[in-house]
Structures are given as structure tokens and as C-alpha cells.
Design a protein around this motif. Sequence first.
Motif, PDB file in Angstrom:
ATOM      1  N   PHE A  22      -5.952  -8.325  11.275  1.00 31.54           N
ATOM      2  CA  PHE A  22      -6.982  -7.297  11.284  1.00 31.54           C
ATOM      3  C   PHE A  22      -8.207  -7.840  12.011  1.00 31.54           C
ATOM      4  CE2 PHE A  22      -4.066  -6.451   7.968  1.00 31.54           C
ATOM      5  CZ  PHE A  22      -4.043  -5.081   7.780  1.00 31.54           C
ATOM      6  N   ASP A  23      -8.442  -7.319  13.222  1.00 32.82           N
ATOM      7  CA  ASP A  23      -9.575  -7.734  14.051  1.00 32.82           C
ATOM      8  C   ASP A  23     -10.609  -6.618  14.138  1.00 32.82           C
ATOM      9  OD1 ASP A  23      -8.836 -10.323  14.825  1.00 32.82           O
ATOM     10  OD2 ASP A  23      -7.543  -9.567  16.411  1.00 32.82           O
ATOM     11  N   ARG A  24     -11.741  -6.926  14.771  1.00 26.71           N
ATOM     12  CA  ARG A  24     -12.767  -5.907  14.984  1.00 26.71           C
ATOM     13  C   ARG A  24     -12.244  -4.755  15.829  1.00 26.71           C
ATOM     14  NH1 ARG A  24     -16.506  -9.178  17.768  1.00 26.71           N
ATOM     15  NH2 ARG A  24     -15.622 -11.037  16.862  1.00 26.71           N
ATOM     16  N   ASP A  25     -11.330  -5.047  16.747  1.00 25.56           N
ATOM     17  CA  ASP A  25     -10.803  -4.032  17.662  1.00 25.56           C
ATOM     18  C   ASP A  25      -9.594  -3.291  17.099  1.00 25.56           C
ATOM     19  OD1 ASP A  25     -12.723  -4.893  19.483  1.00 25.56           O
ATOM     20  OD2 ASP A  25     -11.368  -6.404  20.322  1.00 25.56           O
ATOM     21  N   GLY A  26      -9.188  -3.601  15.913  1.00 30.95           N
ATOM     22  CA  GLY A  26      -8.016  -2.967  15.316  1.00 30.95           C
ATOM     23  C   GLY A  26      -7.034  -4.010  14.805  1.00 30.95           C
ATOM     24  N   VAL A  27      -5.771  -3.635  14.769  1.00 30.36           N
ATOM     25  CA  VAL A  27      -4.736  -4.504  14.204  1.00 30.36           C
ATOM     26  C   VAL A  27      -3.847  -5.022  15.315  1.00 30.36           C
ATOM     27  CG1 VAL A  27      -2.769  -4.577  12.620  1.00 30.36           C
ATOM     28  CG2 VAL A  27      -4.776  -3.242  12.025  1.00 30.36           C
ATOM     29  N   GLN A  28      -3.559  -6.325  15.271  1.00 26.17           N
ATOM     30  CA  GLN A  28      -2.637  -6.958  16.209  1.00 26.17           C
ATOM     31  C   GLN A  28      -1.384  -7.367  15.462  1.00 26.17           C
ATOM     32  OE1 GLN A  28      -4.216 -10.317  18.262  1.00 26.17           O
ATOM     33  NE2 GLN A  28      -6.235  -9.399  18.499  1.00 26.17           N
ATOM     34  N   ARG A  29      -0.241  -7.195  16.129  1.00 34.11           N
ATOM     35  CA  ARG A  29       1.046  -7.599  15.562  1.00 34.11           C
ATOM     36  C   ARG A  29       1.464  -8.892  16.255  1.00 34.11           C
ATOM     37  NH1 ARG A  29       5.685  -3.141  15.331  1.00 34.11           N
ATOM     38  NH2 ARG A  29       6.484  -3.781  13.339  1.00 34.11           N
ATOM     39  N   GLN A  44      -9.716 -18.679   9.878  1.00 39.39           N
ATOM     40  CA  GLN A  44     -10.715 -17.859  10.572  1.00 39.39           C
ATOM     41  C   GLN A  44     -11.221 -16.717   9.691  1.00 39.39           C
ATOM     42  OE1 GLN A  44      -8.959 -16.552  14.254  1.00 39.39           O
ATOM     43  NE2 GLN A  44      -8.506 -18.642  14.899  1.00 39.39           N
ATOM     44  N   GLU A  45     -10.669 -16.621   8.482  1.00 39.25           N
ATOM     45  CA  GLU A  45     -11.090 -15.647   7.474  1.00 39.25           C
ATOM     46  C   GLU A  45     -10.970 -14.203   7.961  1.00 39.25           C
ATOM     47  OE1 GLU A  45     -14.865 -16.715   5.828  1.00 39.25           O
ATOM     48  OE2 GLU A  45     -14.103 -18.611   5.067  1.00 39.25           O
ATOM     49  N   ARG A  46      -9.937 -13.944   8.762  1.00 40.05           N
ATOM     50  CA  ARG A  46      -9.632 -12.568   9.146  1.00 40.05           C
ATOM     51  C   ARG A  46      -8.595 -12.038   8.170  1.00 40.05           C
ATOM     52  NH1 ARG A  46      -8.451 -12.538  15.480  1.00 40.05           N
ATOM     53  NH2 ARG A  46      -7.453 -14.526  15.083  1.00 40.05           N
ATOM     54  N   PRO A  47      -8.701 -10.779   7.753  1.00 38.70           N
ATOM     55  CA  PRO A  47      -7.674 -10.227   6.868  1.00 38.70           C
ATOM     56  C   PRO A  47      -6.310 -10.256   7.555  1.00 38.70           C
ATOM     57  CG  PRO A  47      -9.609  -8.811   6.921  1.00 38.70           C
ATOM     58  CD  PRO A  47      -9.788  -9.840   8.000  1.00 38.70           C
ATOM     59  N   ASN A 146      -4.610   2.762  14.845  1.00 33.87           N
ATOM     60  CA  ASN A 146      -5.960   2.962  14.360  1.00 33.87           C
ATOM     61  C   ASN A 146      -6.893   1.960  15.027  1.00 33.87           C
ATOM     62  OD1 ASN A 146      -8.172   3.695  12.906  1.00 33.87           O
ATOM     63  ND2 ASN A 146      -7.343   3.138  10.902  1.00 33.87           N
ATOM     64  N   ARG A 147      -7.964   2.431  15.617  1.00 34.39           N
ATOM     65  CA  ARG A 147      -8.911   1.547  16.300  1.00 34.39           C
ATOM     66  C   ARG A 147     -10.053   1.093  15.400  1.00 34.39           C
ATOM     67  NH1 ARG A 147      -5.899  -0.675  19.326  1.00 34.39           N
ATOM     68  NH2 ARG A 147      -4.906   0.573  20.911  1.00 34.39           N
ATOM     69  N   ALA A 148     -10.117   1.599  14.198  1.00 32.69           N
ATOM     70  CA  ALA A 148     -11.167   1.170  13.287  1.00 32.69           C
ATOM     71  C   ALA A 148     -10.907  -0.264  12.855  1.00 32.69           C
ATOM     72  CB  ALA A 148     -11.203   2.085  12.069  1.00 32.69           C
ATOM     73  N   ALA A 149     -11.963  -0.972  12.592  1.00 35.11           N
ATOM     74  CA  ALA A 149     -11.841  -2.369  12.177  1.00 35.11           C
ATOM     75  C   ALA A 149     -11.545  -2.438  10.685  1.00 35.11           C
ATOM     76  CB  ALA A 149     -13.129  -3.115  12.496  1.00 35.11           C
ATOM     77  N   PRO A 150     -10.303  -2.749  10.303  1.00 39.41           N
ATOM     78  CA  PRO A 150      -9.996  -2.879   8.870  1.00 39.41           C
ATOM     79  C   PRO A 150     -10.734  -4.076   8.280  1.00 39.41           C
ATOM     80  CG  PRO A 150      -8.002  -2.769  10.195  1.00 39.41           C
ATOM     81  CD  PRO A 150      -9.150  -2.976  11.130  1.00 39.41           C
ATOM     82  N   SER A 151     -11.039  -3.977   7.023  1.00 40.86           N
ATOM     83  CA  SER A 151     -11.751  -5.065   6.358  1.00 40.86           C
ATOM     84  C   SER A 151     -10.868  -5.683   5.288  1.00 40.86           C
ATOM     85  CB  SER A 151     -13.042  -4.537   5.734  1.00 40.86           C
ATOM     86  OG  SER A 151     -12.743  -3.710   4.627  1.00 40.86           O
ATOM     87  N   ASP A 152     -11.404  -6.706   4.680  1.00 41.15           N
ATOM     88  CA  ASP A 152     -10.714  -7.402   3.599  1.00 41.15           C
ATOM     89  C   ASP A 152     -10.388  -6.444   2.462  1.00 41.15           C
ATOM     90  OD1 ASP A 152      -9.694  -9.786   2.602  1.00 41.15           O
ATOM     91  OD2 ASP A 152     -11.524 -10.221   1.484  1.00 41.15           O
ATOM     92  N   ARG A 153     -11.286  -5.497   2.192  1.00 45.47           N
ATOM     93  CA  ARG A 153     -11.067  -4.532   1.110  1.00 45.47           C
ATOM     94  C   ARG A 153      -9.877  -3.630   1.393  1.00 45.47           C
ATOM     95  NH1 ARG A 153     -16.586  -3.829   2.095  1.00 45.47           N
ATOM     96  NH2 ARG A 153     -15.969  -1.878   3.102  1.00 45.47           N
ATOM     97  N   ASP A 154      -9.563  -3.420   2.672  1.00 47.46           N
ATOM     98  CA  ASP A 154      -8.454  -2.540   3.020  1.00 47.46           C
ATOM     99  C   ASP A 154      -7.114  -3.101   2.578  1.00 47.46           C
ATOM    100  OD1 ASP A 154     -10.077  -0.593   4.169  1.00 47.46           O
ATOM    101  OD2 ASP A 154     -10.090  -1.628   6.090  1.00 47.46           O
ATOM    102  N   LEU A 155      -7.006  -4.408   2.386  1.00 47.15           N
ATOM    103  CA  LEU A 155      -5.746  -4.986   1.911  1.00 47.15           C
ATOM    104  C   LEU A 155      -5.394  -4.457   0.523  1.00 47.15           C
ATOM    105  CD1 LEU A 155      -6.085  -8.695   3.128  1.00 47.15           C
ATOM    106  CD2 LEU A 155      -4.754  -6.849   4.166  1.00 47.15           C
ATOM    107  N   ASP A 156      -6.412  -4.222  -0.316  1.00 46.73           N
ATOM    108  CA  ASP A 156      -6.174  -3.611  -1.635  1.00 46.73           C
ATOM    109  C   ASP A 156      -5.555  -2.233  -1.464  1.00 46.73           C
ATOM    110  OD1 ASP A 156      -7.543  -5.834  -2.466  1.00 46.73           O
ATOM    111  OD2 ASP A 156      -9.130  -4.750  -3.504  1.00 46.73           O
TER     112      ASP A 156
END
Length: 177
Positions: A22-29, A44-47, A146-156
Motif C-alpha cells: 500500500f503506497d501513496r499512489d495506490g496498491v502494488q502487487r 519501511q512501515e508501509r501497510p 483504486n488510486r486512493a492511498a490506503p492506510s494502516d487502518r484499512d488493513l482492519d
Amino acid sequence: TWPSHLYIHGGLAPTAVELLVFDRDGVQRLIPHDPQAILELRQQERPLWLRIRGLADRPGITRLLDQLGIPPPLIAPLIEVPQRPQVDCLDSVIMVVMHRLGSTRAPGFLVSEQVGLLLIKGLLITIEEGAPGDSFPGLTQWLLSNRAAPSDRDLDDILHFLIDEILDGLFPLLEAI
């Protein structure tokens, strides 16, 4: 006729590891080539959503989970099959073990695939016994588009969605029965 047996297949599916970052630009696989790549992203503390399919390499999965700091009492229920459905918590780690049920082409048999879900700060881990194809394809495609930046809270939220998806899969099966 009612299903009469629960079918447990004879082999273990090959292990495949995939990572959604989960990056600022969206999600990378990503397909990590070694555990060190996962550990570096973790630092790097990225979700992250670590997705493991297939249990053929149990020692490798155990080593990876150990390196990620998963408490040993929670590792065994995730990789030893079959387990009873359960929810457990140890320190700040939440573990859920569920079964995705389906039917075989031959009438009267149910197929159970164990799915383990583990949530710690900044990391969601799913371990599927042997799902063919993509892991949770609907959610995966939505996250990747989705282009929104997911956050740590989104993992919940993702954890809750995964549980709902597995439970919602029971209703068509019950209707067929």
C-alpha cells in the motif's frame, strides 16, 4: 440428497507468496523472491498484505512468519490443517481461522479449504490451504484499480471484508443443498 462426506484432498498445493504493498499512489502487487524483500518493505512501515497460497512448504512458511515476528503459538493453527474455526488474540496480534466450503463435481461431497487470517500493526497475512487461481479476486482487483492511498487502518477493514466474503460464500452452498 444431503452431502454425506467432507472431502479432504490427498496432497498439499505448492506454496506461492504474493505481496500487496500500500503506497501513496495506490496498491502494488509484488512477487517477493526471498523473505528479505518482505522484511525490508516491513521496515519501511508501509501497510502490507502478505498472501500465501498452498501449504507444501510448511518449513519455509514457518520461517517467514517467525522472521516477521508472529508469536509461535499462532503459527501452528495457520499452517496445520484441518483446524477448527477460531478467533484468537495474543498481544497485539489477531488470528482468525476459517473454512471456505464448496462442492465437488460429484454430488454429495463438500470441499473444505482452510483460510488463516492474521493481523498485526501494518501487516495483514492470509494463508490459504490451496485456492486455485487468484486469492480473493474481487477485492484484489478493486484494490489494484483504486488510486486512493490506503492506510494502516484499512488493513482492519480488509480483514473484515475477507471474513464476510468467506461467510457469504456459504449461502449459495446452503441454497444448493
